[in-house]
Design a protein around this motif. Structure first.
Motif, PDB file in Angstrom:
ATOM      1  N   PHE A  35     -19.209-137.986  10.883  1.00  0.00           N
ATOM      2  CA  PHE A  35     -17.837-137.915  10.377  1.00  0.00           C
ATOM      3  C   PHE A  35     -17.558-136.588   9.674  1.00  0.00           C
ATOM      4  CE2 PHE A  35     -18.106-142.548  10.957  1.00  0.00           C
ATOM      5  CZ  PHE A  35     -16.930-142.751  11.654  1.00  0.00           C
ATOM      6  N   ALA A  36     -18.569-136.018   9.049  1.00  0.00           N
ATOM      7  CA  ALA A  36     -18.397-134.694   8.442  1.00  0.00           C
ATOM      8  C   ALA A  36     -18.143-133.647   9.527  1.00  0.00           C
ATOM      9  CB  ALA A  36     -19.617-134.327   7.616  1.00  0.00           C
ATOM     10  N   THR A  37     -18.818-133.799  10.667  1.00  0.00           N
ATOM     11  CA  THR A  37     -18.620-132.885  11.791  1.00  0.00           C
ATOM     12  C   THR A  37     -17.205-133.008  12.338  1.00  0.00           C
ATOM     13  OG1 THR A  37     -20.963-133.003  12.395  1.00  0.00           O
ATOM     14  CG2 THR A  37     -19.429-132.255  14.093  1.00  0.00           C
ATOM     15  N   VAL A  38     -16.717-134.241  12.486  1.00  0.00           N
ATOM     16  CA  VAL A  38     -15.349-134.440  12.956  1.00  0.00           C
ATOM     17  C   VAL A  38     -14.359-133.807  11.990  1.00  0.00           C
ATOM     18  CG1 VAL A  38     -13.558-136.175  13.375  1.00  0.00           C
ATOM     19  CG2 VAL A  38     -15.864-136.530  14.266  1.00  0.00           C
ATOM     20  N   GLU A  39     -14.566-134.003  10.691  1.00  0.00           N
ATOM     21  CA  GLU A  39     -13.678-133.410   9.702  1.00  0.00           C
ATOM     22  C   GLU A  39     -13.687-131.884   9.800  1.00  0.00           C
ATOM     23  OE1 GLU A  39     -12.880-133.545   4.872  1.00  0.00           O
ATOM     24  OE2 GLU A  39     -14.918-133.752   5.647  1.00  0.00           O
ATOM     25  N   ARG A  40     -14.870-131.308   9.972  1.00  0.00           N
ATOM     26  CA  ARG A  40     -15.000-129.853  10.052  1.00  0.00           C
ATOM     27  C   ARG A  40     -14.290-129.289  11.275  1.00  0.00           C
ATOM     28  NH1 ARG A  40     -18.800-127.230  12.925  1.00  0.00           N
ATOM     29  NH2 ARG A  40     -20.232-129.020  12.976  1.00  0.00           N
ATOM     30  N   LEU A  41     -14.273-130.025  12.381  1.00  0.00           N
ATOM     31  CA  LEU A  41     -13.723-129.534  13.645  1.00  0.00           C
ATOM     32  C   LEU A  41     -12.237-129.845  13.812  1.00  0.00           C
ATOM     33  CD1 LEU A  41     -16.635-130.719  15.969  1.00  0.00           C
ATOM     34  CD2 LEU A  41     -16.192-128.360  15.245  1.00  0.00           C
ATOM     35  N   LEU A  42     -11.713-130.803  13.048  1.00  0.00           N
ATOM     36  CA  LEU A  42     -10.346-131.275  13.245  1.00  0.00           C
ATOM     37  C   LEU A  42      -9.357-130.466  12.414  1.00  0.00           C
ATOM     38  CD1 LEU A  42      -8.745-133.550  14.695  1.00  0.00           C
ATOM     39  CD2 LEU A  42      -9.079-134.933  12.628  1.00  0.00           C
ATOM     40  N   GLU A  43      -8.281-130.056  13.054  1.00  0.00           N
ATOM     41  CA  GLU A  43      -7.215-129.356  12.339  1.00  0.00           C
ATOM     42  C   GLU A  43      -6.630-130.272  11.258  1.00  0.00           C
ATOM     43  OE1 GLU A  43      -6.466-126.364  12.432  1.00  0.00           O
ATOM     44  OE2 GLU A  43      -6.832-125.503  14.423  1.00  0.00           O
ATOM     45  N   ALA A  44      -6.016-129.670  10.250  1.00  0.00           N
ATOM     46  CA  ALA A  44      -5.549-130.421   9.080  1.00  0.00           C
ATOM     47  C   ALA A  44      -4.609-131.560   9.461  1.00  0.00           C
ATOM     48  CB  ALA A  44      -4.867-129.476   8.101  1.00  0.00           C
ATOM     49  N   GLU A  45      -3.748-131.350  10.454  1.00  0.00           N
ATOM     50  CA  GLU A  45      -2.808-132.375  10.865  1.00  0.00           C
ATOM     51  C   GLU A  45      -3.265-133.096  12.136  1.00  0.00           C
ATOM     52  OE1 GLU A  45       1.020-130.595  11.167  1.00  0.00           O
ATOM     53  OE2 GLU A  45       1.160-130.135   9.033  1.00  0.00           O
ATOM     54  N   LEU A  79     -25.877-150.424  17.123  1.00  0.00           N
ATOM     55  CA  LEU A  79     -24.450-150.699  17.041  1.00  0.00           C
ATOM     56  C   LEU A  79     -23.979-150.672  15.598  1.00  0.00           C
ATOM     57  CD1 LEU A  79     -24.109-153.591  19.640  1.00  0.00           C
ATOM     58  CD2 LEU A  79     -23.845-151.114  19.979  1.00  0.00           C
ATOM     59  N   PRO A  80     -22.854-149.997  15.338  1.00  0.00           N
ATOM     60  CA  PRO A  80     -22.333-149.933  13.972  1.00  0.00           C
ATOM     61  C   PRO A  80     -21.591-151.217  13.606  1.00  0.00           C
ATOM     62  CG  PRO A  80     -20.841-148.811  15.435  1.00  0.00           C
ATOM     63  CD  PRO A  80     -22.016-149.237  16.287  1.00  0.00           C
ATOM     64  N   SER A  81     -21.561-151.514  12.342  1.00  0.00           N
ATOM     65  CA  SER A  81     -20.715-152.600  11.843  1.00  0.00           C
ATOM     66  C   SER A  81     -19.429-151.996  11.303  1.00  0.00           C
ATOM     67  CB  SER A  81     -21.434-153.369  10.731  1.00  0.00           C
ATOM     68  OG  SER A  81     -21.541-152.561   9.564  1.00  0.00           O
ATOM     69  N   ALA A  82     -18.473-152.850  10.964  1.00  0.00           N
ATOM     70  CA  ALA A  82     -17.231-152.367  10.363  1.00  0.00           C
ATOM     71  C   ALA A  82     -17.512-151.664   9.037  1.00  0.00           C
ATOM     72  CB  ALA A  82     -16.264-153.535  10.160  1.00  0.00           C
ATOM     73  N   MET A  83     -18.449-152.206   8.272  1.00  0.00           N
ATOM     74  CA  MET A  83     -18.791-151.595   6.991  1.00  0.00           C
ATOM     75  C   MET A  83     -19.432-150.223   7.184  1.00  0.00           C
ATOM     76  SD  MET A  83     -21.110-153.128   3.857  1.00  0.00           S
ATOM     77  CE  MET A  83     -22.678-152.798   4.667  1.00  0.00           C
ATOM     78  N   ILE A 136     -18.886-148.056   9.562  1.00  0.00           N
ATOM     79  CA  ILE A 136     -17.854-147.083   9.928  1.00  0.00           C
ATOM     80  C   ILE A 136     -16.949-146.771   8.737  1.00  0.00           C
ATOM     81  CG2 ILE A 136     -15.818-146.735  11.370  1.00  0.00           C
ATOM     82  CD1 ILE A 136     -17.234-148.389  13.538  1.00  0.00           C
ATOM     83  N   ALA A 137     -16.544-147.797   8.015  1.00  0.00           N
ATOM     84  CA  ALA A 137     -15.637-147.597   6.885  1.00  0.00           C
ATOM     85  C   ALA A 137     -16.275-146.751   5.794  1.00  0.00           C
ATOM     86  CB  ALA A 137     -15.193-148.944   6.328  1.00  0.00           C
ATOM     87  N   SER A 138     -17.515-147.058   5.433  1.00  0.00           N
ATOM     88  CA  SER A 138     -18.155-146.337   4.332  1.00  0.00           C
ATOM     89  C   SER A 138     -18.500-144.909   4.711  1.00  0.00           C
ATOM     90  CB  SER A 138     -19.414-147.085   3.882  1.00  0.00           C
ATOM     91  OG  SER A 138     -20.344-147.192   4.945  1.00  0.00           O
ATOM     92  N   ALA A 139     -18.924-144.681   5.970  1.00  0.00           N
ATOM     93  CA  ALA A 139     -19.304-143.329   6.384  1.00  0.00           C
ATOM     94  C   ALA A 139     -18.093-142.433   6.590  1.00  0.00           C
ATOM     95  CB  ALA A 139     -20.140-143.393   7.665  1.00  0.00           C
ATOM     96  N   SER A 140     -16.976-143.002   7.023  1.00  0.00           N
ATOM     97  CA  SER A 140     -15.791-142.183   7.295  1.00  0.00           C
ATOM     98  C   SER A 140     -14.952-141.926   6.048  1.00  0.00           C
ATOM     99  CB  SER A 140     -14.919-142.869   8.350  1.00  0.00           C
ATOM    100  OG  SER A 140     -14.417-144.114   7.894  1.00  0.00           O
ATOM    101  N   GLU A 141     -15.069-142.789   5.059  1.00  0.00           N
ATOM    102  CA  GLU A 141     -14.189-142.724   3.886  1.00  0.00           C
ATOM    103  C   GLU A 141     -14.149-141.362   3.199  1.00  0.00           C
ATOM    104  OE1 GLU A 141     -14.630-144.675  -0.386  1.00  0.00           O
ATOM    105  OE2 GLU A 141     -14.049-146.162   1.103  1.00  0.00           O
TER     106      GLU A 141
END
Length: 383
Positions: free
Chosen positions: A251-261, A292-296, A298-303
């Motif tokens: 998720f840190a990689t996605v944040e780094r690569l994604l434009e602000a909007e 396989l990821p759980s909902a928790m 994904i939520a905790s890692a992406s937050e």
């Protein structure tokens, strides 16, 4: 031993292992040497001790070896899971070994990232071309208004494009692009430029061929090595290979690569529980080092990195998708039978049918999750 259904199954030996398995099956609707489509027909007297001592690994390997047969493995798996045998089917030693491995080692490190590509996705494009539909999507279709596998996969691709709010000229990153399904669709129908990455040489080769003439670049690389900035990011059917130790990095990689909007769409199979485990048969023969990821999870890692905007579950659609793939394997195997042995055919049949039963029992889920970086963004996800 043979598994030819025209040959009478072996007489059931009066052993402790057989009696234990009969007790486990009691009330599930699955019987031994019965006449119902979900019943197991046993062809080898050592079947019971093998399954009792090796759990799901022994059950799957015994099927690959022709020790048992079942007309509807999907219905067998569905009934067993609904009966509560999912957890009991794994031996304590199997669970302990995976916990020790995943606790002390990063099973999905960059050095190990290509293992699943070499073991599964590189098995042969000719096999996957027979199993999948013309889109070459190897993920859950969207059957809401579809009557065929092809329509369901086109609908899934278009659903992802609409959730990403694609516009001509956008730069799009496809993490885990497979055989180029999304990249081809998005570039052709939405006028975007796509960079797709995969850890499979066979996938990369065919994806380049399928996307020829389109503004699509296919790279053989690990997601952690990506650089640049993108207006949109999508990941369809790849997150299952990331591993719980790498979720924060992902998720840190996605944040780094994604434009602000920008927008990010994650499409992944999900687990009902947050326990770190893997089916030993699937781990050995289909998706090495997968979890396989759980909902928790994904939520905790992406937050810390992204704002979750929408979460859609259409897990039951994977049952129908897997059964369509199984029908394709059965219908077209003769075209490639000279290049793959019978054990491989049975391996794929077992894998597809058992997974279909797991989704039918709601033991597994399929999630599409939309994220933004801009906390002030307004987002309404299509359905």
């Amino acid at each position: 031993m043979t598994s030819d259904p025209r040959i009478r199954p072996t007489a059931l030996p009066d052993t402790r292992a057989r009696r234990v398995i009969e007790q486990l099956l009691d009330g599930s609707g699955v019987t031994l040497n019965g006449d119902a489509p979900q019943d197991l027909r046993i062809y080898h007297p050592d079947f019971f001790s093998r399954v009792l001592h090796q759990g799901t690994l022994g059950l799957g390997e015994a099927y690959m070896d022709g020790w048992w047969e079942c007309e509807r493995i999907d219905e067998m798996a569905y009934r067993l899971l609904r009966h509560g045998l999912g957890d009991r089917a794994h031996t304590p030693s199997e669970r302990l070994m995976y916990r020790l491995q995943s606790g002390f080692f990063n099973l999905q490190s960059k050095a190990r990232a290509y293992i699943v590509g070499e073991a599964h996705y590189d098995l042969g494009n000719d096999l996957f071309e027979r199993m999948l539909d013309p889109t070459m999507c190897y993920s859950c279709g969207y059957w809401k208004a579809a009557d065929s596998l092809y329509e369901a996969q086109r609908a899934k691709l278009e659903l992802a494009c609409r959730k990403l709010e694609l516009a001509p000229g956008m730069r799009v990153l496809d993490i885990g692009c497979g055989w180029g399904s999304f990249a081809e669709h998005a570039a052709r129908h939405h006028g975007v430029e796509v960079t797709g990455i995969t850890i499979s040489r066979e996938q990369a080769s065919l994806a380049e061929e399928r996307c020829s003439g389109l503004p699509v670049c296919i790279e053989l690389m690990d997601y952690r090595d990506l650089t640049g900035r993108f207006d949109r990011i999508v990941s369809i059917g790849m997150f299952e290979h990331v591993g719980h130790r790498n979720y924060p990095t992902y998720f840190a990689t996605v944040e780094r690569l994604l434009e602000a909007e920008g927008l990010f769409l994650l499409h992944t199979i999900g687990s009902n529980h947050s326990e770190i485990s893997a089916d030993p048969w699937v781990n050995r023969y289909i998706f090495p080092n997968g979890v396989l990821p759980s909902a928790m999870h994904i939520a905790s890692a992406s937050e810390p990195h992204l704002l979750m905007e929408d979460w859609q579950n259409f897990g039951p659609d994977y049952d129908r998708t897997l059964m369509a793939w199984l029908a394709n394997v059965d219908d077209h195997w003769h075209e490639i039978a000279d290049r793959y042995n019978e054990r491989t055919r049975r391996m794929f049949r077992y894998y597809l049918a058992v997974c279909a039963g797991a989704f039918r029992a709601r033991h597994l889920q399929l999630w599409q999750i939309a994220f933004t970086r801009d906390r002030m963004a307004r987002y309404d996800a299509p359905r």
